[in-house]
Scaffold this motif. Sequence first.
Motif, PDB file in Angstrom:
ATOM      1  N   ARG A 304       0.826  -1.208   0.000  1.00 38.77           N
ATOM      2  CA  ARG A 304       0.000   0.000   0.000  1.00 38.77           C
ATOM      3  C   ARG A 304       0.864   1.264   0.000  1.00 38.77           C
ATOM      4  O   ARG A 304       2.062   1.204   0.290  1.00 38.77           O
ATOM      5  N   GLU A 307       1.613   7.081   2.516  1.00 42.07           N
ATOM      6  CA  GLU A 307       0.731   7.976   3.264  1.00 42.07           C
ATOM      7  C   GLU A 307      -0.315   7.203   4.054  1.00 42.07           C
ATOM      8  O   GLU A 307      -0.639   7.549   5.197  1.00 42.07           O
ATOM      9  N   ARG A 308      -0.816   6.129   3.469  1.00 41.18           N
ATOM     10  CA  ARG A 308      -1.839   5.342   4.166  1.00 41.18           C
ATOM     11  C   ARG A 308      -1.261   4.686   5.418  1.00 41.18           C
ATOM     12  O   ARG A 308      -1.890   4.659   6.475  1.00 41.18           O
ATOM     13  N   ARG A 311      -0.735   7.393   8.154  1.00 46.67           N
ATOM     14  CA  ARG A 311      -2.009   7.792   8.749  1.00 46.67           C
ATOM     15  C   ARG A 311      -2.532   6.726   9.700  1.00 46.67           C
ATOM     16  O   ARG A 311      -3.010   7.019  10.800  1.00 46.67           O
ATOM     17  N   ASP A 312      -2.440   5.457   9.293  1.00 48.35           N
ATOM     18  CA  ASP A 312      -2.902   4.364  10.147  1.00 48.35           C
ATOM     19  C   ASP A 312      -2.044   4.233  11.401  1.00 48.35           C
ATOM     20  O   ASP A 312      -2.542   3.922  12.488  1.00 48.35           O
TER      21      ASP A 312
END
Length: 330
Positions: A304, A307-308, A311-312
């Motif tokens: 993935r 950025e994801r 954020r997670d």
Amino acid sequence: MKVAVTGAAGFLGTNLLHQLVERGHEVIAIDRLRPSGDTDPRVRWVNGDVLNPDSMRSALDGAEVVYHLVAVITLAHRNDLAWRVNTEGVRVVAEAAHAVGVRRMVHASSIHAFDQYTCGGRIDENGPRSTDPSLPVYDRSKYQGELELRKVVERGLDAVICNPTGVYGPIDNSASRINASLWDAARGRVPVMIGGGFDLVDVRDVAAGLILAGERGRTGENYLLPGAMVTMLELTRLAAEVNGKRGPRFAIPLPVVSAAMPVLEPIAKLFGSDKVSRAAMGALLSAPEVDGAKARTELGYAPRPTERTVRDLIAFYKGESPEPEALSIA
């Protein structure tokens, strides 16, 4: 299917357990530690010692697939325990798996089993390996562990080797170095960062990659599991931005850090820190491009976006724990 995971209580192990349970597997979780609180009834915790053959044969009995995650991670040049666990421990687990009839073993090695200093700026599965005595013990031991595994493969064990890059992301109850740095940045506590970057991969993607390797990997093959190349300045600024804080103002150029290393490293040792050392800075100084084409093509591996993950991770540290999720399989 019944599967076993060594090092199940660790950072990667915690995420792998979630994905295996979600897939409906019955899991034997092997570790010398056990998480406190309620655990999933589909997970049976077993105390196991990877340096004890009897312990491993007992723990692995009945499992169809074993995921071997146990390793001692250190930045030291020499560490006898790390060498034993990362080499002899792999052999003991492999021999136990072979003895009790495990159908397949998936070994979590590391990108550090490849020599990042002599790779010419790019690493694939055919790259130079970590054999130079001047390399940190972790690098050398991870490659030697692969060699110990291959000896058992030659005797009939079906095994696959995965080499993830720098691992970060949720769920992390171990305060790993990268995650801790990002959480500090998210709280505005990192005014200056060191230059350079590295390939970083979400721990959930590594867990999914291990599962894919168990299902689709070819016996005896290595599979690099990269994420994305990112500079530490970009990464820490992103963590700060996600949490509404101001990130590092600038990065200290790597040539400056490298030139100062002979002075900084002894000072850091006096304060009991290994954060300023050749081992700690090596990946940033070399910053090799890691080619994940083999894993993408043969396994269906698809990590993935950075950025994801950031954020997670910040959501996790704020108590908004994201649910771990498996990769879609192409």
